[in-house]
Design an enzyme around this catalytic site. Structure first.
Site, mmCIF file in Angstrom:
data_model
loop_
_atom_site.group_PDB
_atom_site.id
_atom_site.type_symbol
_atom_site.label_atom_id
_atom_site.label_comp_id
_atom_site.label_asym_id
_atom_site.label_seq_id
_atom_site.Cartn_x
_atom_site.Cartn_y
_atom_site.Cartn_z
ATOM 1 N N ASP A 501 0.847 -1.527 -0.155
ATOM 2 C CA ASP A 501 -0.015 0.125 -0.106
ATOM 3 C C ASP A 501 0.776 1.302 -0.043
ATOM 4 O OD1 ASP A 501 -1.696 -2.249 0.317
ATOM 5 O OD2 ASP A 501 -2.254 -1.526 2.388
ATOM 6 N N GLU A 702 1.567 -10.141 11.901
ATOM 7 C CA GLU A 702 1.443 -9.629 10.376
ATOM 8 C C GLU A 702 2.939 -9.344 9.839
ATOM 9 O OE1 GLU A 702 -0.966 -6.227 7.726
ATOM 10 O OE2 GLU A 702 -0.982 -6.279 10.119
#
Length: 732
Positions: A501, A702
């Site tokens: 992103d 993550e």
């Protein structure tokens, strides 16, 4: 239920298990493969710390992460934890449950079904004989209490179906005198503090236990119910229940007398359903479970032995606990079909508010690869769950996007008030790789035949809607969507489409913008970044190569030859146009003149051509130098998403430095592909040893800080768990 089907023939169930299976219509009972016969196995107790008691209904911290890891199974939409030793107020029950209000997790109770034993009107101290033991094992939670004077209590929680947990309590008398005991259960609601969700749950006594009904609440970003949801406790033995506001008490209708050496089991189910139809079905299934609880327990334990065998096969002994931790992470994040999710899939994380009630495309591709090691049927299902929403030519809202797979699908689509559903962009084309990896575990050619036309349509969409100058090289981009209503929103959606992103290469301040893509008749098809991305085109080439394999496997040699020719051409373009000899790295290139965008620094995307096989041996050798340089990508935890030497490197800023295991897997696989096995082995050792908590009982994160190994962002993260499995076995 749209359940996944086991890819291999299950073992013959016991007579009792078969009867229970028939009663519930074949759902919710899956035995392991016949080859997974019971045998002595490592314990694998507490590979994850699942201990903790919630203090409030809202589970998230300041960053929306739940500090208490939980256990779920079979795709259920509720989960549980264990209390901590010393938290006497929680003794006798399992923490929770944590339930998902369609898309968001909430704690229903500190401990909704807390068991108490009494004798002669006196409550017995569950810790009278010493501290209890609270343990998690693959597929179940366990509690053991010594009440003194020869009396013990054990509690076990497993999931029997995709909506129902089975709890078994055994009271055993090993003393010399008979004991007559009463049993009761109590609990209270943890209400959300804010309206309108504060008033959503309501207790209700039933003839077999207690239930919680939920009022309709449509808070798009916090709480979603339709007024038909229900959590229900059903006891096997006769009980009577009283409710007082937010508290209830259920009592066994009759006391139990235990002779010396005797034991008694109390069995009950805890079900969480979304609709009236589910509730009716689950009531029937719960009765079947309680009619043969041992059969369900035995079958569940056998299924988990098969799971453990699948993920530990080929893994060195010292790494197997981490492999089982990956397994437990993936299974707890498994959600069965519900709402707009039509097939079972694996969500990114039950522990992070925004990753709980939906599925993402490239997450699903990566997660299926790891899941196939223990349940190929579930792996197939999660791939289907995304292709269920592939755009078709008959779409009323976006026919120009025929073939596209949306970025994310959730329990609610936009017509039902779902704000998390995302069709603003897609995700990198890794689906054919995933399909082939699953096929190699399942051998299911019918799955290949089913997915092949969908994968081909997805390929066609990329070149029709994301190749601005029609030169055979694609760009990340954005769809024609109400949310993509400005240049900045389109650039943002395009960056999301890459999956990386906020990577520096997509920064507006560094010059990234978008251009419109139109069909020959002028129809607006969408938007592209003004740069062609190396990872995207390497993925497309790999996708074409896998489509060739799939075409061959299903008897379409002519089409396979065309796919191979296209893959060869795309690979040739990747090595000719994206590699910068002066820098020794692969970079995105400017759309207007093909110049490499070296001023944005080196990112981990430059390693993708090694994984896909696009690089020449000479190019791979130069990339290998960067990957093994401690000042670049061989950091304390190797493979940061941006080189440590980059001016934009930030070790804790999402895709600007942290280590993600998916790209670590890609880099390690690329090194092995080009013969740098020792480098890959050494860097694998660093990755596993320096990612803090990975070899202990902390959750799989993550991502990780490449300089310190500190865990970052969402805990219990699925694609990290999935791609750890091939990393652990060295099979990249």
């Amino acid at each position: 239920m749209t359940a996944h089907q086991p890819a291999r023939r299950p073992a013959r169930p016991t007579r009792a298990a078969l009867a229970a299976l028939l009663l519930i219509g074949g759902a919710g009972l899956a035995a392991p493969p016949a080859s997974a016969a019971p045998r002595p196995a490592p314990d694998y107790a507490d590979v994850l710390d699942l201990h903790g008691t919630p203090k409030a209904a809202l589970p998230g911290d300041a960053e929306d992460n739940n500090a208490i890891s939980t256990f779920s199974d079979r795709g259920a939409w509720h989960s549980y934890a264990l209390p901590k030793v010393g938290d006497r107020a929680a003794y006798g029950g399992f923490s929770g449950p944590l339930y998902i209000a369609q898309e968001y997790p909430w704690w229903l109770s500190k401990s909704f079904s807390r068991m108490r034993l009494s004798e002669g009107g006196r409550t017995l101290d569950l810790a009278a004989g010493g501290a209890p033991r609270f343990t998690s094992k693959p597929g179940r939670l366990l509690q053991s209490y010594d009440l003194g004077r020869g009396l013990t209590l054990t509690l076990e929680l497993r999931f029997a179906t995709n909506r129902t947990a089975l709890v078994r309590a055994e009271v055993r008398n090993s003393g010399s005198a008979a004991r007559t005991l009463g049993a009761d259960w109590s609990g209270s609601l943890l209400r959300p503090k804010e309206a309108p969700m504060h008033d959503a749950p309501a207790l209700k006594a039933t003839g077999h236990g207690v239930g919680v009904d939920f009022a309709k609440v449509r808070e798009k970003w916090d709480y979603l119910t339709d007024g038909t949801e229900r959590f229900e406790v059903t006891h096997k033995d006769p009980v009577r229940t009283t409710v007082d506001g937010d508290e209830y008490r259920t009592e066994a209708a009759s006391p139990v007398t235990l002779a010396p050496g005797a034991a008694h089991r109390f069995d009950w189910t805890e079900s969480y359903t979304f609709t009236d139809a589910e509730r009716t079905r689950e009531a029937r299934r719960a009765r079947a479970v309680l009619a043969a609880p041992q059969a369900y327990a035995t079958a569940g334990d056998a299924r988990w032995r098969g799971y453990v065998a699948g993920v530990t096969r080929g893994v060195p002994a010292e790494r197997r606990r981490t492999a089982v931790k990956s397994l437990e992470t993936l299974v707890t994040n498994w959600r069965s079909a519900a709402g707009q999710i039509k097939h079972d899939g694996v969500t990114p994380s039950i522990s992070y508010k925004w990753f709980t009630g939906g599925l993402w495309a490239w997450d699903s591709w990566k997660q299926a690869v790891g899941t196939a090691r223990f349940d190929p049927g579930l792996a197939e299902s999660q791939i289907r769950s995304m292709f269920d929403w592939q755009i078709t030519e008959g779409s009323k809202t976006r026919p120009q996007d025929a073939g596209m797979v949306p970025d994310a699908v959730f329990y609610n689509d936009p017509s039902r008030g779902g704000g998390n559903w995302n069709e603003r962009n897609s995700k990198p084309p890794m689906a054919s790789w995933s399909v082939w990896e699953v096929f190699e575990k399942s051998g299911d050619r019918s799955f290949l035949r089913e997915l092949y036309p969908k994968l081909a349509a997805y390929q066609a969409w990329w070149y029709r809607n994301r190749d601005h100058d029609h030169d055979g090289l694609a760009e990340y981009g954005a769809t024609v969507d109400p949310a993509n209503d400005s240049t900045e929103e389109r650039r943002l959606a395009a960056a999301w489409e890459s999956g990386l992103d906020n990577a520096p290469r997509f920064d507006a301040k560094l010059g990234t913008s978008v251009v419109a893509n139109r069909a020959a008749d002028g129809t607006l098809l969408g938007y592209s970044l003004d740069q062609e991305s190396v990872d995207l085109n390497a993925y497309l080439a790999q996708d074409q190569a896998y489509l060739a394999r799939i075409a061959d496997a299903i008897g379409r040699p002519g089409e396979a030859a065309k796919w191979r020719k296209k893959a060869d051409a795309t690979n040739a373009a990747v090595r000719a146009k994206f590699y910068d000899p002066a820098d020794g790295w692969f970079h995105d290139i400017a759309l207007k003149d093909g110049a490499p965008l070296t001023d944005r620094g080196r990112g981990i995307e430059g390693a993708v051509p090694l994984w896909t096989g696009a690089a020449t041996k000479g190019q791979a050798a130069r990339v290998r130098q960067r990957l093994t340089d401690p000042g670049e990508f061989a950091t304390h935890v190797p493979f940061p998403t941006v080189s440590k030497a980059s001016p934009y490197f930030d070790s804790t800023a999402y895709w600007r430095g942290p280590v993600w295991f998916d790209h670590a897997y890609i880099a390690l696989s690329g090194l092995r592909r080009y013969g740098y096995t020792k480098d890959a082995d050494d860097l694998t050792g660093k990755l596993l040893a320096h990612s803090k908590g990975l070899t202990g009982d902390r959750p799989i994160q993550e991502n990780y800080d490449p300089l310190t190994g500190a865990p970052l962002n969402s805990p219990n993260f699925s694609w990290s768990a999935s791609l750890l499995l091939p990393i652990l076995s060295g099979e990249q």
